[in-house]
Design a protein around this motif. Sequence first.
Motif, PDB file in Angstrom:
ATOM      1  N   TYR A  66      -6.077  15.450  -0.963  1.00 55.20           N
ATOM      2  CA  TYR A  66      -6.765  14.570  -0.018  1.00 55.20           C
ATOM      3  C   TYR A  66      -7.510  13.484  -0.782  1.00 55.20           C
ATOM      4  N   TYR A  67      -8.195  13.907  -1.848  1.00 58.31           N
ATOM      5  CA  TYR A  67      -8.956  12.924  -2.617  1.00 58.31           C
ATOM      6  C   TYR A  67      -8.036  11.893  -3.255  1.00 58.31           C
ATOM      7  N   ARG A  68      -6.912  12.351  -3.735  1.00 56.46           N
ATOM      8  CA  ARG A  68      -5.977  11.459  -4.398  1.00 56.46           C
ATOM      9  C   ARG A  68      -5.447  10.399  -3.442  1.00 56.46           C
ATOM     10  N   LEU A  69      -5.284  10.779  -2.179  1.00 57.65           N
ATOM     11  CA  LEU A  69      -4.730   9.838  -1.205  1.00 57.65           C
ATOM     12  C   LEU A  69      -5.789   8.872  -0.707  1.00 57.65           C
ATOM     13  N   TYR A  70      -6.972   9.408  -0.384  1.00 57.82           N
ATOM     14  CA  TYR A  70      -7.984   8.600   0.289  1.00 57.82           C
ATOM     15  C   TYR A  70      -9.162   8.229  -0.599  1.00 57.82           C
ATOM     16  N   ARG A 116       3.993   1.628   9.596  1.00 57.94           N
ATOM     17  CA  ARG A 116       3.692   2.877   8.884  1.00 57.94           C
ATOM     18  C   ARG A 116       2.202   3.117   8.770  1.00 57.94           C
ATOM     19  N   LEU A 117       1.446   2.023   8.512  1.00 56.52           N
ATOM     20  CA  LEU A 117       0.003   2.169   8.330  1.00 56.52           C
ATOM     21  C   LEU A 117      -0.676   2.515   9.644  1.00 56.52           C
ATOM     22  N   VAL A 118      -0.230   1.902  10.710  1.00 53.67           N
ATOM     23  CA  VAL A 118      -0.809   2.224  12.023  1.00 53.67           C
ATOM     24  C   VAL A 118      -0.543   3.688  12.358  1.00 53.67           C
ATOM     25  N   PHE A 119       0.653   4.155  12.057  1.00 52.90           N
ATOM     26  CA  PHE A 119       1.022   5.551  12.272  1.00 52.90           C
ATOM     27  C   PHE A 119       0.071   6.475  11.528  1.00 52.90           C
ATOM     28  N   ARG A 120      -0.137   6.195  10.251  1.00 56.80           N
ATOM     29  CA  ARG A 120      -1.009   7.038   9.448  1.00 56.80           C
ATOM     30  C   ARG A 120      -2.438   6.991   9.963  1.00 56.80           C
ATOM     31  N   HIS A 121      -2.876   5.783  10.364  1.00 52.17           N
ATOM     32  CA  HIS A 121      -4.260   5.674  10.814  1.00 52.17           C
ATOM     33  C   HIS A 121      -4.473   6.380  12.142  1.00 52.17           C
ATOM     34  N   LYS A 122      -3.519   6.301  13.022  1.00 46.48           N
ATOM     35  CA  LYS A 122      -3.665   6.977  14.321  1.00 46.48           C
ATOM     36  C   LYS A 122      -3.745   8.492  14.138  1.00 46.48           C
ATOM     37  N   LEU A 123      -2.928   9.028  13.236  1.00 48.50           N
ATOM     38  CA  LEU A 123      -2.996  10.474  12.982  1.00 48.50           C
ATOM     39  C   LEU A 123      -4.345  10.845  12.378  1.00 48.50           C
ATOM     40  N   ALA A 157      -7.874   1.194   2.028  1.00 47.54           N
ATOM     41  CA  ALA A 157      -7.294   0.507   0.880  1.00 47.54           C
ATOM     42  C   ALA A 157      -6.650   1.504  -0.066  1.00 47.54           C
ATOM     43  N   SER A 158      -7.301   2.639  -0.279  1.00 47.27           N
ATOM     44  CA  SER A 158      -6.707   3.671  -1.145  1.00 47.27           C
ATOM     45  C   SER A 158      -5.409   4.184  -0.550  1.00 47.27           C
ATOM     46  N   GLU A 174       4.142   4.894  -3.814  1.00 49.75           N
ATOM     47  CA  GLU A 174       5.228   5.847  -3.529  1.00 49.75           C
ATOM     48  C   GLU A 174       6.585   5.194  -3.699  1.00 49.75           C
ATOM     49  N   LYS A 175       6.635   3.884  -3.392  1.00 49.93           N
ATOM     50  CA  LYS A 175       7.902   3.161  -3.487  1.00 49.93           C
ATOM     51  C   LYS A 175       7.950   2.343  -4.772  1.00 49.93           C
TER      52      LYS A 175
END
Lengths: 220, 285
Positions: A97-101, B147-154, B169-170, B178-179
Motif C-alpha cells: 500500500y505504501y509503495r503505491l500511494y 484508468r485513473l478514474v477507475f482507481r480513484h472511484k474504487l 500523484a504517487s 508499470e508500463k
Amino acid sequence: MGDSQYSFSLTTFSPSGKLVQIEHALTAVGSGQTSLGIKAANGVVIATEKKLPSILVDETSVQKIQTLTPNIGVVYSGMGPDFRVLVRKSRKQAQQYYRLYKETIPVTQLVRETAAVMQEFTQSGGVRPFGVSLLIAGYDDNGPQLYQVDPSGSYFSWKASAMGKNVSNAKTFLEKRYTEDMELDDAIHTTILTLKEGYLVFLICCFCLIPLFQSNLIEF
Amino acid sequence: MSLDSDRDRNAKRRWLPRAEPKGWTSLDLLAEQEAHLRPHKPKSLCGLSFLDSAFHSRHRTRRVQESRLQPRLLREPAAPAMSIFEYNGSAVVAMVGKNCFAIASDRRLGVQLQTIATDFKRVFKIHDKLYIGLSGLATDAQTLYQRLVFRHKLYQLREERDMKPQTFASLVSALLYEKRFGPYFCQPVIAGLGEDNEPFICTMDCIGAKELAKDFVVSGTASESLYGACESMYKPNMEPDELFETISQALLSSVDRDCLSGWGGYVLLVTPTEVQERVLKSRMD
C-alpha cells in the motif's frame, strides 16, 4: 449429529448451515492464552499473558505482540505459527500500500485485507482455516481503533474486547470497568487488572498506542 | 555515385528517431511509415525495431529506389518525421496562487499537421479539488484518464474519502512505471488542493518521474515556450483573478509560437470555495 459427517471438509456446508471446520478453529482459539484490548480516548492498548512452557525457555525469543506498521500492532489467541504467517502477510500488504500511494495504510484497510486473507483459507481446497483470532490495534487519522478478526474472516470494531481462555469473565469485567472517556493510563491499568482477574498470571506483555503514532511495548 | 551516398547520408540523418529509448520503437506507429522511406542499408539494425528489420529485404531495396524516382506519387503525403509526442499536439500548464491553483490547456486536436478538432478536452476532474491535465498522445491521455478514474472511484468506495493530491500523484507515477517498456505516451500535470487547502502541483514524464514544483509546471509540445512565458510572468501569492490573467497570457503567448497547439484555450481556476471554468478565444491557427 448430522454435523459430524461434514466436519472433515472445510469447503462443504453442514445441513445446519455451519462450516464445522471454522467452529473447530474457534474452539482452538478459545483454548489459547487470554488476550485483550481496550480503546481509550487518546490511545489504544492490547495485552496478553505470556506463559512459557518452562523456565528454561528464553523469553526474549517469544514474541506474542507484533507491530504491522509503526502505528498498528496486533496480538492473538490461538496457534502461534499461524499468527506468524498472518503477521508476515499483513506487513507485506501494508508495505505494498505504501509503495503505491506513498501513504501509511489506514487501520481499516489493513484489517480488511488481513480478514480477506483469512477468508481465502476458508474457501480454497486443501487448506485449513487459521487457528487464531487477532486483535489489531492502530492509531491513524481517524483516531485510535481496535478490531478483532476471527478465523472465518469476519472482523468487528470493539471499544474493549477479550479472546482466548476465560473470555466470558474477562468480558464481564471489562463491561463493568469500561468508560467512554477513559485515558490511556486508566486503560492500561484496567487491562492488567482484567488479566490478573482470571488466575495466577506469570508474565504480561502490554502494547499501547498513543497519539503521534508512537507505540510502546512493555513487558513485566 | 557520390551524389547518391551524400543523399543517403542526409536522408539517414533526417529520419533517425530522435532520443527515444530503444524499447519503444516496436510500438512507434510512425516506424512503419518511416521504414519504407529510410534508405536500405544492410545490417544497420541498431536503433531500428523488429518491425523495421522485417522491411529490410532485397525486394525492399528496389521499391525504395523506385520511390525515389517518383517521390510524390508513392510516398505518404508530406510528413516530416515527428516524435510520437508531437502526433496530436498539446500544451498544458498549471500554476499556484494564494490558496488556489489554475490549470490550463489548449484545445487543438490534430493529426500531425492537420487540425481535426478545436474543442478537445485535456484537463479532467478526478474529484472536486483534484484535476489532471494530460498532454501527448490523445488516445493514451483518454485511456490513462479512464484508468485513473477507475482507481480513484474504487479508492473512494473502500476508504470512504477522496484521494489527497500527493497520494494521487504517487498512484499515477506507479501506474506509468508499470508500463516502463511500452509506456503511455503522455505527460501528466496534476493539480489539487491538499490538506488545509494547500495547493499542490506536479508533473511527470511518460514513465512516472515525478517533479514537484512550488510555482508552475508545464508539459506538451509548447513546453519550451511555456517555460519561458511562465518564468517571466509568474509571481508568488497571486489572487485568483490575477492568477487567471497570468496563466491565460502565458498559455496564449506560448501556443502562438507552436504550430501544433492552440486553437483556443481552456482555463480552470480552483479555490477552496469555487471552481471557475473559462474558454479563451485566441488566434485560430
